[in-house]
Structures are given as C-alpha cells and as structure tokens.
Design a protein around this motif. Structure first.
Motif, PDB file in Angstrom:
ATOM      1  N   PHE A  43       4.748  -5.240  -9.333  1.00  0.00           N
ATOM      2  CA  PHE A  43       3.820  -5.387 -10.130  1.00  0.00           C
ATOM      3  C   PHE A  43       2.280  -4.994  -9.686  1.00  0.00           C
ATOM      4  O   PHE A  43       1.634  -4.960  -9.862  1.00  0.00           O
ATOM      5  CB  PHE A  43       3.228  -6.755 -10.840  1.00  0.00           C
ATOM      6  N   SER A  44       2.289  -5.785  -8.415  1.00  0.00           N
ATOM      7  CA  SER A  44       0.926  -6.040  -7.681  1.00  0.00           C
ATOM      8  C   SER A  44       0.612  -4.712  -6.966  1.00  0.00           C
ATOM      9  O   SER A  44      -1.058  -4.238  -6.776  1.00  0.00           O
ATOM     10  CB  SER A  44       0.965  -7.070  -6.229  1.00  0.00           C
ATOM     11  N   SER A  45       2.311  -3.763  -6.404  1.00  0.00           N
ATOM     12  CA  SER A  45       1.339  -2.116  -6.256  1.00  0.00           C
ATOM     13  C   SER A  45       1.454  -1.485  -6.648  1.00  0.00           C
ATOM     14  O   SER A  45       0.332  -0.874  -6.494  1.00  0.00           O
ATOM     15  CB  SER A  45       2.888  -2.345  -5.129  1.00  0.00           C
ATOM     16  N   LEU A  62       0.634  -1.325   0.185  1.00  0.00           N
ATOM     17  CA  LEU A  62       0.064  -0.292  -0.114  1.00  0.00           C
ATOM     18  C   LEU A  62       0.714   1.606  -0.429  1.00  0.00           C
ATOM     19  O   LEU A  62       0.258   2.808  -0.794  1.00  0.00           O
ATOM     20  CB  LEU A  62      -1.253  -0.134   1.429  1.00  0.00           C
ATOM     21  N   CYS A  63       2.143   1.451   0.464  1.00  0.00           N
ATOM     22  CA  CYS A  63       2.941   2.601   0.439  1.00  0.00           C
ATOM     23  C   CYS A  63       3.227   2.751  -0.778  1.00  0.00           C
ATOM     24  O   CYS A  63       3.001   3.777  -1.686  1.00  0.00           O
ATOM     25  CB  CYS A  63       3.861   2.255   1.575  1.00  0.00           C
ATOM     26  N   LEU A  64       3.513   2.027  -1.750  1.00  0.00           N
ATOM     27  CA  LEU A  64       4.306   1.757  -2.731  1.00  0.00           C
ATOM     28  C   LEU A  64       3.647   1.933  -3.833  1.00  0.00           C
ATOM     29  O   LEU A  64       3.342   2.616  -4.492  1.00  0.00           O
ATOM     30  CB  LEU A  64       4.260   0.250  -3.192  1.00  0.00           C
ATOM     31  N   ALA A  65       1.675   2.133  -3.775  1.00  0.00           N
ATOM     32  CA  ALA A  65       0.748   1.981  -4.503  1.00  0.00           C
ATOM     33  C   ALA A  65       0.853   3.454  -4.448  1.00  0.00           C
ATOM     34  O   ALA A  65       0.325   4.075  -4.775  1.00  0.00           O
ATOM     35  CB  ALA A  65      -0.178   0.862  -3.978  1.00  0.00           C
ATOM     36  N   ALA A 114      -2.427   0.447  -7.360  1.00  0.00           N
ATOM     37  CA  ALA A 114      -2.790   1.837  -8.135  1.00  0.00           C
ATOM     38  C   ALA A 114      -2.928   2.345  -9.292  1.00  0.00           C
ATOM     39  O   ALA A 114      -4.055   3.045  -9.882  1.00  0.00           O
ATOM     40  CB  ALA A 114      -0.940   2.419  -7.498  1.00  0.00           C
ATOM     41  N   VAL A 115      -2.712   1.202 -10.466  1.00  0.00           N
ATOM     42  CA  VAL A 115      -3.061   1.628 -11.754  1.00  0.00           C
ATOM     43  C   VAL A 115      -4.677   1.387 -12.169  1.00  0.00           C
ATOM     44  O   VAL A 115      -4.897   1.365 -12.500  1.00  0.00           O
ATOM     45  CB  VAL A 115      -2.191   1.191 -12.450  1.00  0.00           C
ATOM     46  N   GLY A 116      -4.276   0.176 -10.922  1.00  0.00           N
ATOM     47  CA  GLY A 116      -5.971  -0.665 -11.529  1.00  0.00           C
ATOM     48  C   GLY A 116      -6.826   0.243 -10.834  1.00  0.00           C
ATOM     49  O   GLY A 116      -8.499   0.438 -11.531  1.00  0.00           O
TER      50      GLY A 116
END
Length: 311
Positions: free
Chosen positions: A223-225, A45-48, A230-232
C-alpha cells in the motif's frame, strides 16, 4: 477563477493524495519494525518505480532527455528521493509518528522560505511571521520528546528529510519547464531507487526482521509503495496540471492532520495538548508563508487605520 463544478474529480484526487501522504508517514513508522530503515527505502522505491515507469512509458513512450534535463532529473533524484528517503526512514525509526508528521508538515513553509532566499523573491513581514509560527510549532513538538518513541535525534533527522525534499523541489520547478511532471517524477524515482538499492546492498547485513512476511507488513508495504508513493505522485501531478500548483497546495496542508489522527488510531500514540497547539502553529505558518490566504479585509483595514493614526 477555477470552476469547482468542472474540477470536482481533480479535487477528489487531491483529497485522496492528502490521505495517502498523511497515512504514509504512519505506514513507514510501522514498517520500520519489520525492515531496517535503509532496506525499507529501496524496497518501497523499487516497487513504486516498477509501477510508475511502465505507466509513463505507455503514456509518453521513451523520451530522450538532453544533458541539462538529465542533470536536473538526477539532482531531483539525489535530494527528493535518495537523501530524503534515507533521512525519512532513519528519522521515523527514531521518533514518534506524531512528531514526524508535524515536522514534515513544515515542508510548504520551508519551501517558501528557501525559494524566497535562493530565487530572490520578496521577503515580507507576513513571511517573517510565518517563520516564527512554524518554528515555534517545531520547538513545541521537540519539547514534548518525553513521549514514548520520540527522541531529539529522530526529530532532527526527520527535519533533515524535510530540507532535502524542499531543495529537490526547487529543481523540480526548473525541470518541468521542458519536461512533463509525470516524466520527471517517474525518471527521478527510477534513478533514486537504483541508488538506494546499491547503498542497501553495502550497508544492510539483513533486509528484514522476524514477521516481515506476515500478511499485515506485506499489505502495508504494498500500500505504501503502490498507493502512497506511486499513485499519490501521479494524482498529485495530475492535480497540478489541471488546476495549478497554487490551488493544489491548498490540499497539502491537510496531510499533517490526517497523519496525527492516523498515528493516534493505528499506532496508539496519545494525543496531547502540545501536539494540537503545535499543529495549529505549523498549519498557520504554512498558510501565511505560502500565501494560501490573505489577511481578512477588515483586519487589513484596521491595520491601515492604525498606521494612518500614528504616522
């Protein structure tokens, strides 16, 4: 009526979101082998948030919120981000990827049921049938817990993750009456990530396991973050803004199918007949419960004739 030719790019984005969210469940399941569940959540979540917030600030600038808007955004962060991520990561660590995907596939159905109960919407026999079908699929999944990696506790925690996300989504509807969905998403992600980070600092004696800094764990984490989370979220909100929530929801029902295939392909989990049967029940329940499609005209006509015959 929405013109498909004018919205092909939006439909493409929504289709990509389906793939991103379906694969993300499998990605998190994989990453729990390298990161503790309550360390993985704040890291992701921090990365996102680190990607979302700069994009929002660039597009909208720093928008001051009223006390009511901050309360709504904080509530969304609590349920959709904080509690949801805790339950999601713990659940995925204790059950199989396929079970998690199917249980999370109940999200639109549970949203419809709770919205009808809390917002006093009409509860029809169609929605009642949807509940029976959806929870029949859930029970069928749980009954197959003999599959390697699946547990009853893990299935239950994953279902809690679904409930918390649904509750938060009800507040999203209120918050977006005065705020951009993009701002609500970015701010709630930022608040939620801070809460998860503080919790992680108190709970986690270690933040990673052996091999966590190898190429594939890091690549899948990024990729997940960045993409799935984020992008999703950005693409999903863009789709809702362009074509409306009801049209966008048509695409969400494809995420469980993508997740099932991804679990079999990436995690090597075996497809069984009860997975396919449960998937059909869940998807049918979601379709009926959300009103995505109506009964065929001939079936409605047949029902009316039978009622006329016996009444």
């Amino acid at each position: 009526m929405i013109k498909a030719n004018n919205n092909r790019h939006v439909f493409f984005l929504l289709t990509m979101v389906v793939f991103l969210w379906g694969v993300n469940v499998v990605s998190i399941k994989y990453l729990t082998n390298f990161f503790p569940p309550l360390a993985l959540a704040p890291i992701r979540l921090c990365l996102a948030s680190g990607l979302l917030l700069p994009i929002v600030f660039r597009r909208y600038g720093f928008q001051k919120l009223s006390s009511t808007e901050w309360l709504l955004v904080s509530t969304i962060a609590m349920f959709c981000i904080f509690l949801h991520q805790i339950a999601l990561n713990l659940g995925l660590a204790a059950t199989s990827g396929m079970h998690a995907v199917l249980i999370l596939g109940l999200n639109p159905l549970v949203t419809t049921v709770l919205a009808g109960y809390l917002l006093k919407e009409t509860f029809t026999w169609m929605k009642g049938l949807a509940i029976v079908l959806g929870f029949s699929g859930l029970l069928l999944v749980v009954s197959g817990s003999s599959q390697s990696g699946a547990t009853l506790v893990g299935d239950g925690i994953t279902f809690i993750a679904t409930i918390t996300f649904v509750i938060g989504s009800l507040f999203v509807k209120k918050a977006t009456l005065s705020l951009s969905p993009l701002i609500v998403t970015a701010y709630s992600h930022g608040i939620g990530s801070i809460g998860l980070l503080i919790l992680g600092l108190f709970i986690n004696p270690v933040w990673s396991y052996t091999g966590s800094f190898s190429f594939w764990p890091i690549a899948i984490l990024l990729f997940s973050s960045f993409m799935s989370t984020a992008v999703g979220a950005l693409w999903w909100n863009t789709g809702i803004q362009q074509v409306g929530a009801s049209t966008a929801s048509l695409f969400q029902n494809g995420a469980p199918i993508v997740g099932i295939l991804a679990s079999a392909f990436f995690l090597g989990e075996e497809l069984s007949w009860y997975h396919l049967a449960a998937l059909i029940l869940v998807l049918l329940g979601v379709i009926l419960g959300t009103g995505v499609i109506d009964l065929p005209v001939r079936l409605i006509s047949l029902k009316n004739r039978l009622l006329a015959l016996f009444c």
